[in-house]
Design an enzyme around this catalytic site. Structure first.
Site, short mmCIF file in Angstrom:
data_model
loop_
_atom_site.label_atom_id
_atom_site.label_comp_id
_atom_site.label_asym_id
_atom_site.label_seq_id
_atom_site.Cartn_x
_atom_site.Cartn_y
_atom_site.Cartn_z
N ASP A 1 4.94 -2.69 9.17
CA ASP A 1 5.02 -3.32 7.85
C ASP A 1 6.41 -3.94 7.73
OD1 ASP A 1 5.43 -4.02 5.23
OD2 ASP A 1 4.48 -2.24 4.37
N PHE B 1 6.49 3.02 1.51
CA PHE B 1 6.03 2.17 0.40
C PHE B 1 5.34 0.97 1.01
CE2 PHE B 1 5.95 -1.04 -2.79
CZ PHE B 1 5.77 -0.35 -3.99
N LYS C 1 6.65 -11.49 1.17
CA LYS C 1 7.90 -11.68 0.42
C LYS C 1 8.62 -12.97 0.80
CE LYS C 1 8.78 -6.82 -0.70
NZ LYS C 1 8.86 -6.62 -2.13
C1 LIG Z 1 7.43 -2.50 2.79
C2 LIG Z 1 6.54 -3.05 1.72
N1 LIG Z 1 5.23 -3.13 1.94
C3 LIG Z 1 4.38 -3.62 1.01
C4 LIG Z 1 4.85 -4.06 -0.21
C5 LIG Z 1 3.91 -4.61 -1.24
O1 LIG Z 1 4.11 -5.98 -1.40
P1 LIG Z 1 3.62 -6.71 -2.77
O2 LIG Z 1 4.46 -6.19 -3.87
O3 LIG Z 1 3.82 -8.17 -2.47
O4 LIG Z 1 2.19 -6.38 -2.92
C6 LIG Z 1 6.22 -3.97 -0.49
C7 LIG Z 1 6.73 -4.39 -1.81
O5 LIG Z 1 7.77 -4.06 -2.22
C8 LIG Z 1 7.08 -3.46 0.51
O6 LIG Z 1 8.40 -3.37 0.29
#
Ligand SMILES: Cc1ncc(COP(=O)(O)O)c(C=O)c1O
Length: 469
Positions: free
Chosen positions: A236, A151, A266
């Site tokens: 990530d 994700f 975050k």
């Molecule tokens: C591992 C990971 N990458 C990317 C994202 C995307 O972040 P955003 O919701 O701030 O766009 C999330 C969001 O939950 C995430 O958990």
């Protein structure tokens, strides 16, 4: 007349679900009602929320890992209010802002790996889009490899790297030339990189969906394979970074692993102002911004906003001063070990895994005949149902907010604030034990309640699973 926010909050108190049903997302409002998650939270501090009736809740989601330092942290709030009182400029755009330079220095010091350039974003998905673009430009290749169950956000590029059909479906065509490999499979990664045409391999060291953890040495091997293939390794860390695993970055757990790009977001904001950062090698940056004409060829309007930078600086200081990374390790182990100790007692529990305060509780078909029937019936009614049979009473009977971990419908994930105390761990474990005891009695009132909820959901056409996390 000046707007009076306190008056608005008081006058409108309790209208949350009515307003959402009318103006924002009626399905979501309905789903929350069916499962009894339709609370009106009106106060928040640290790891706790209070509803309008004054009931206190333990929050094990932390806004999907946004509140690593806890909600409404006074240090971040004071930094922001002081800064706002100073009338300092923000978003001049045609200038080099001071505060983003200061925050970049602080981030580089913590991240290391020779990642010498920092690009600021407002969200996690924007960081992912940035990494895709940077990797393509730097390598002159277009393929991106990602892991099953990944994700990385829900914008178009990030969606092409999403491991779950439910998110991808009906939004295509998605970005082409994105290849999926099974999570934790070194041979599959080797094969995917073997043609020398892959720009980047993007991986979450602990996956947001299901809290799946990379096996020891996987990221080291991935680093070696990426080097050999001329592919950039992108970590990530949007959810698992910022101290959650006990280190500033989760990739630090795997010695010998070395990312070329790291994405965080975050928790960097302390929850107050959206902010993210992409750290990368100098040569990658130089390839992207490769002439004066192209000096801002990739940018976004709010990327280096002063409030976001102040929130980031204050959040990093709290993380250090309160030794929250150390606490994540200590309390994560307490929570993980406490749950692991229940595994023999409760046959629905299949696996307990954790890295610091990122914990996955996975359930599977039990052994005894009676409970097998309960499991099968629940699964037939709704794939999420078993986990909801836990999250619902955790909230209604124990005031603990928990979540089903996305596409892996058999896992509950905990990502509480890193401020968690011994008493909070006991609060969670006591509640969880009680709910498990009740679910191991079949037939029984706990199961009747679950089936009732499933029937209501089917009648309402509702789903109670959040989209992003
Ligand atoms: C591992 C990971 N990458 C990317 C994202 C995307 O972040 P955003 O919701 O701030 O766009 C999330 C969001 O939950 C995430 O958990």
């Amino acid at each position: 007349m000046a707007i009076d926010i306190a008056q608005i909050l008081a006058a409108q108190s309790g209208r949350n679900y009515q307003l959402h049903a009318e103006h924002i997302n009626p399905r979501w409002a309905k789903a929350l009602g069916i499962i009894g998650f339709d609370k009106c939270y009106e106060r928040a501090e640290g790891a706790y929320l209070w509803d309008r009736e004054g009931n206190k809740y333990l929050d094990t989601l932390a806004g999907y890992s946004v509140f690593n330092i806890g909600r409404n942290h006074p240090v971040v709030r004071n930094a922001l209010t002081e800064f706002m009182a100073a009338d300092y400029p923000s978003l001049v755009q045609i200038e080099a802002p001071l505060l983003s330079g200061v925050l970049a220095e602080e981030l580089k010091r913590r991240v290391g790996y020779g990642l010498d350039r920092v690009y600021f974003t407002s969200t996690g998905a924007e960081g992912v889009e940035t990494a895709i673009k940077f990797a393509r430009k730097a390598t002159g290749r277009s393929e991106i490899v990602f892991a099953s169950n990944a994700f990385h956000g829900l914008t178009n590029g990030a969606l092409a790297l999403n491991g779950a059909e439910v998110f991808r479906q009906d939004f295509g065509p998605l970005l082409p030339q994105c290849r999926r490999v099974p999570f934790n499979d070194v041979d599959a990664l080797k094969e995917a990189l073997s043609q020398g045409d892959v720009a980047a391999f993007m991986i979450e060291p602990v996956q947001g969906k299901g809290a799946a953890v990379v096996t020891d040495g996987y990221l080291r091997e991935a680093t070696r394979l990426c080097r050999e293939a001329g592919t950039l390794l992108v970590s990530d860390e949007i959810q698992c970074g910022m101290g959650r695993t006990g280190h500033f970055l989760a990739i630090h757990e795997d010695e010998g692993a070395e990312p070329d790009i790291v994405i965080i977001s975050k928790s960097l904001s302390g929850g107050y102002v959206p902010v993210g950062a992409v750290l990368t090698r100098e040569w990658v940056y130089d390839k992207v911004f490769n002439s004066l004409d192209r000096a801002v060829v990739h940018s976004s309007t709010f990327g280096q906003g002063s409030l976001a930078m102040v929130a980031g600086l204050a959040t990093l200081s709290v993380l250090d001063d309160e030794k929250l990374m150390q606490n994540a390790k200590v309390q994560g182990d307490a929570l993980g070990q406490g749950l692991a100790a229940m595994k023999d007692e409760f046959e629905f529990i299949h696996d307990i895994r954790w890295r610091g305060l990122m914990v996955g509780i996975e359930f599977a078909k039990p052994k005894s005949l009676k409970l097998k029937t309960a499991w099968a019936t629940a699964n037939k009614l709704n794939k999420d149902l078993f986990c909801q049979a836990i999250t619902i009473p955790m909230l209604s009977d124990h005031n603990v907010l928990t979540q089903v971990a996305g596409n892996s419908m058999t896992t509950i994930k905990l990502t509480p604030p890193l401020t968690l105390t011994d008493a909070d761990v006991a609060w969670f474990l006591d509640g969880f034990r009680d709910v498990m005891q009740r679910l191991h009695r079949f037939p029984g009132p706990a199961w009747e309640a679950v089936y009732r909820i499933a029937r209501n959901a089917m009648q309402g056409g509702a789903t109670s699973r959040p989209a992003a996390e």
